[in-house]
Design a protein around this motif. Sequence first.
Motif, PDB file in Angstrom:
ATOM      1  N   ASP A   7      20.237  72.142 -92.442  1.00 13.93           N
ATOM      2  CA  ASP A   7      21.020  70.981 -92.862  1.00 13.93           C
ATOM      3  C   ASP A   7      21.634  71.228 -94.231  1.00 13.93           C
ATOM      4  OD1 ASP A   7      20.310  69.724 -90.575  1.00 13.93           O
ATOM      5  OD2 ASP A   7      18.676  68.550 -91.456  1.00 13.93           O
ATOM      6  N   GLY A   8      22.793  70.618 -94.438  1.00  8.97           N
ATOM      7  CA  GLY A   8      23.458  70.730 -95.726  1.00  8.97           C
ATOM      8  C   GLY A   8      24.526  71.794 -95.768  1.00  8.97           C
ATOM      9  N   VAL A   9      24.565  72.660 -94.751  1.00  5.95           N
ATOM     10  CA  VAL A   9      25.625  73.667 -94.700  1.00  5.95           C
ATOM     11  C   VAL A   9      26.909  72.990 -94.213  1.00  5.95           C
ATOM     12  CG1 VAL A   9      26.383  75.830 -93.655  1.00  5.95           C
ATOM     13  CG2 VAL A   9      23.991  75.514 -94.280  1.00  5.95           C
ATOM     14  N   TYR A  10      27.997  73.226 -94.930  1.00  2.55           N
ATOM     15  CA  TYR A  10      29.237  72.513 -94.636  1.00  2.55           C
ATOM     16  C   TYR A  10      30.302  73.478 -94.134  1.00  2.55           C
ATOM     17  CZ  TYR A  10      33.638  70.082 -95.467  1.00  2.55           C
ATOM     18  OH  TYR A  10      34.896  69.538 -95.315  1.00  2.55           O
ATOM     19  N   VAL A  11      30.993  73.084 -93.078  1.00  2.00           N
ATOM     20  CA  VAL A  11      32.136  73.836 -92.570  1.00  2.00           C
ATOM     21  C   VAL A  11      33.401  73.111 -93.022  1.00  2.00           C
ATOM     22  CG1 VAL A  11      33.370  74.622 -90.520  1.00  2.00           C
ATOM     23  CG2 VAL A  11      30.873  74.709 -90.573  1.00  2.00           C
ATOM     24  N   ASP A  12      34.276  73.840 -93.686  1.00  2.00           N
ATOM     25  CA  ASP A  12      35.516  73.239 -94.195  1.00  2.00           C
ATOM     26  C   ASP A  12      36.477  73.029 -93.031  1.00  2.00           C
ATOM     27  OD1 ASP A  12      37.699  72.382 -95.562  1.00  2.00           O
ATOM     28  OD2 ASP A  12      38.133  74.293 -96.556  1.00  2.00           O
ATOM     29  N   MET A  13      36.523  71.793 -92.538  1.00  2.00           N
ATOM     30  CA  MET A  13      37.374  71.485 -91.394  1.00  2.00           C
ATOM     31  C   MET A  13      38.856  71.515 -91.756  1.00  2.00           C
ATOM     32  SD  MET A  13      35.252  71.064 -88.974  1.00  2.00           S
ATOM     33  CE  MET A  13      36.329  70.353 -87.751  1.00  2.00           C
ATOM     34  N   ALA A  14      39.167  71.462 -93.038  1.00  2.00           N
ATOM     35  CA  ALA A  14      40.562  71.389 -93.475  1.00  2.00           C
ATOM     36  C   ALA A  14      41.116  72.740 -93.915  1.00  2.00           C
ATOM     37  CB  ALA A  14      40.687  70.384 -94.626  1.00  2.00           C
ATOM     38  N   ASN A  60      30.696  64.984 -86.411  1.00  2.00           N
ATOM     39  CA  ASN A  60      30.957  66.271 -85.773  1.00  2.00           C
ATOM     40  C   ASN A  60      31.482  66.100 -84.357  1.00  2.00           C
ATOM     41  OD1 ASN A  60      30.167  67.683 -88.021  1.00  2.00           O
ATOM     42  ND2 ASN A  60      28.130  68.213 -87.248  1.00  2.00           N
ATOM     43  N   GLU A  61      31.028  65.044 -83.675  1.00  2.00           N
ATOM     44  CA  GLU A  61      31.507  64.814 -82.311  1.00  2.00           C
ATOM     45  C   GLU A  61      33.019  64.603 -82.287  1.00  2.00           C
ATOM     46  OE1 GLU A  61      27.215  64.034 -82.505  1.00  2.00           O
ATOM     47  OE2 GLU A  61      28.937  63.339 -83.703  1.00  2.00           O
ATOM     48  N   ILE A  62      33.524  63.801 -83.219  1.00  2.00           N
ATOM     49  CA  ILE A  62      34.963  63.552 -83.291  1.00  2.00           C
ATOM     50  C   ILE A  62      35.693  64.814 -83.751  1.00  2.00           C
ATOM     51  CG2 ILE A  62      36.769  62.198 -84.411  1.00  2.00           C
ATOM     52  CD1 ILE A  62      35.121  60.699 -82.296  1.00  2.00           C
ATOM     53  N   ALA A  63      35.069  65.574 -84.647  1.00  2.00           N
ATOM     54  CA  ALA A  63      35.689  66.828 -85.088  1.00  2.00           C
ATOM     55  C   ALA A  63      35.897  67.761 -83.906  1.00  2.00           C
ATOM     56  CB  ALA A  63      34.825  67.496 -86.162  1.00  2.00           C
ATOM     57  N   HIS A  64      34.875  67.885 -83.051  1.00  2.00           N
ATOM     58  CA  HIS A  64      35.007  68.729 -81.862  1.00  2.00           C
ATOM     59  C   HIS A  64      36.107  68.215 -80.941  1.00  2.00           C
ATOM     60  CE1 HIS A  64      31.980  71.820 -82.168  1.00  2.00           C
ATOM     61  NE2 HIS A  64      31.019  70.956 -82.443  1.00  2.00           N
ATOM     62  N   ASP A  65      36.158  66.902 -80.740  1.00  2.00           N
ATOM     63  CA  ASP A  65      37.194  66.327 -79.863  1.00  2.00           C
ATOM     64  C   ASP A  65      38.594  66.587 -80.423  1.00  2.00           C
ATOM     65  OD1 ASP A  65      35.277  65.422 -78.141  1.00  2.00           O
ATOM     66  OD2 ASP A  65      35.282  63.348 -78.862  1.00  2.00           O
ATOM     67  N   SER A 105      29.927  74.578 -84.290  1.00  2.00           N
ATOM     68  CA  SER A 105      28.809  74.605 -83.337  1.00  2.00           C
ATOM     69  C   SER A 105      27.620  75.354 -83.919  1.00  2.00           C
ATOM     70  CB  SER A 105      29.246  75.261 -82.029  1.00  2.00           C
ATOM     71  OG  SER A 105      30.242  74.495 -81.393  1.00  2.00           O
ATOM     72  N   ALA A 106      27.897  76.439 -84.649  1.00  2.00           N
ATOM     73  CA  ALA A 106      26.812  77.208 -85.250  1.00  2.00           C
ATOM     74  C   ALA A 106      26.076  76.389 -86.295  1.00  2.00           C
ATOM     75  CB  ALA A 106      27.368  78.489 -85.877  1.00  2.00           C
ATOM     76  N   VAL A 107      26.804  75.630 -87.084  1.00  2.00           N
ATOM     77  CA  VAL A 107      26.182  74.778 -88.091  1.00  2.00           C
ATOM     78  C   VAL A 107      25.273  73.750 -87.436  1.00  2.00           C
ATOM     79  CG1 VAL A 107      26.677  72.925 -89.721  1.00  2.00           C
ATOM     80  CG2 VAL A 107      27.891  75.078 -89.907  1.00  2.00           C
ATOM     81  N   GLU A 108      25.710  73.219 -86.323  1.00  2.00           N
ATOM     82  CA  GLU A 108      24.935  72.180 -85.640  1.00  2.00           C
ATOM     83  C   GLU A 108      23.662  72.737 -85.016  1.00  2.00           C
ATOM     84  OE1 GLU A 108      28.187  69.024 -84.010  1.00  2.00           O
ATOM     85  OE2 GLU A 108      28.161  70.983 -83.042  1.00  2.00           O
ATOM     86  N   SER A 109      23.694  74.003 -84.571  1.00  2.00           N
ATOM     87  CA  SER A 109      22.589  74.507 -83.749  1.00  2.00           C
ATOM     88  C   SER A 109      21.683  75.504 -84.448  1.00  2.00           C
ATOM     89  CB  SER A 109      23.149  75.161 -82.476  1.00  2.00           C
ATOM     90  OG  SER A 109      24.009  76.246 -82.818  1.00  2.00           O
ATOM     91  N   THR A 110      22.207  76.301 -85.394  1.00  2.00           N
ATOM     92  CA  THR A 110      21.400  77.406 -85.915  1.00  2.00           C
ATOM     93  C   THR A 110      21.207  77.394 -87.426  1.00  2.00           C
ATOM     94  OG1 THR A 110      23.336  78.836 -86.144  1.00  2.00           O
ATOM     95  CG2 THR A 110      22.176  78.881 -84.031  1.00  2.00           C
ATOM     96  N   LEU A 111      22.016  76.660 -88.148  1.00  2.00           N
ATOM     97  CA  LEU A 111      21.935  76.716 -89.601  1.00  2.00           C
ATOM     98  C   LEU A 111      21.214  75.486 -90.164  1.00  2.00           C
ATOM     99  CD1 LEU A 111      25.493  78.070 -90.441  1.00  2.00           C
ATOM    100  CD2 LEU A 111      23.355  79.336 -90.346  1.00  2.00           C
TER     101      LEU A 111
END
Length: 413
Positions: free
Chosen positions: A372-379, A300-305, A364-370
Amino acid sequence: MRGAGPADAASAAQDAMAAARCWTGRVPDLRTWTYRVAAGGSRGRAVPESPLLNSWRNASGACGSVPARVAAALAPLAGLDPRQRRVLALAMESVPPGEIGYELTLPAHEVHRTLRDAGELLGAAPPDALDARLGALRAELAAALEPVLDLEAGLARLSGAIGSRLPVPPYGAPEPAAPRPGEVGAPGSGLRAYAAGLAARGIPYRMVERARFPVAELAAVRLGALFAFHTDRFRRDAERSGFPNSACDFTAVDARAFARALARDLAGAAPLFGAVTRSDAVRRAHHLASSLERDDPHTNEIAHDGIDLALALGEFRRRSLDLALQALSPRRGEGSALAEALSRCAFDAERVIVQLRTLSSDLSAVESTLPDGVYVDMARDFAAHEAYHLDLIHGIDAARDALSEGAAARSGP
């Protein structure tokens, strides 16, 4: 230049061509400003289609003045196609696979497969053995061609004609292939559609359009689209690398090499376009490359960058499009087909920025409030963004080609 190697010789040749264009007093066309320097500008990088390697096309026998020993040395590689030859040409100059993928717009796993195939042909399957074999092959080729290439005499004539200071052409980014009809990025309602319309109009109309075409502003737009295209290439491969059994083998080593090459080219372009510097894209590109020293590509860190870099380039692209629209004053073309195309591109540029910000927020929402296992489609927006970037890159090219053809027809032979 003898003894400096083919990359430095090619770099000098590229500078000489830029100097010749400058000295003839011709107005440089758009590609002079936005095409990448074949040898990598002042840094110097191998040219896949250099004279040293052109003999691959005739590896079964001697061609012209090239000694037969060159053909013999290259005979095992006669079955490679042009793309595979380009991969091997860069590997021969010790360019890492991740950077080769960046330079040739190839997935990293295709680069590795090509190198494995070439290693088998050369009888050097392990990577370290291939490196040694390529070094020996390059030395053999250089020794065979030294009597043929008289670089000193050529550079001496050039230096006597225009002096010792040669202009260094602007940096760019590797060129993606133009999409074919029906593919992503084919002519729609943007600049490629405008260019297609130009090709169908008469010379007088094209001459009017040429006079108001905002060359410098659209050169910046094109450059921003090029860097955004490669940023999204990185993001796509980085995302896929996190899936088990994925066909995309984008290792941390390859990702670092790709990101460093992208950051290097952005830094080279920054002094030429103030909007690049103000966009913060260079800093974010270097931050992405440095983050890969500690984080894997799929994190996720690289995704944010990656999103941050894409956002910076999106803002640069939007500002450049705004400047291009401002250059079309009411007297010079407000309400014209070009103004309509640029307005559509500017609208799409804003839409891309909104989508990237939404994606960053969702991550960010997935990382902080949801849980584990919830996936955000980055593509989820990659296909639309790729089509947009390709429309800008190739639409500007096609428009300039159509306008140049009109000027050439008017001037006559």
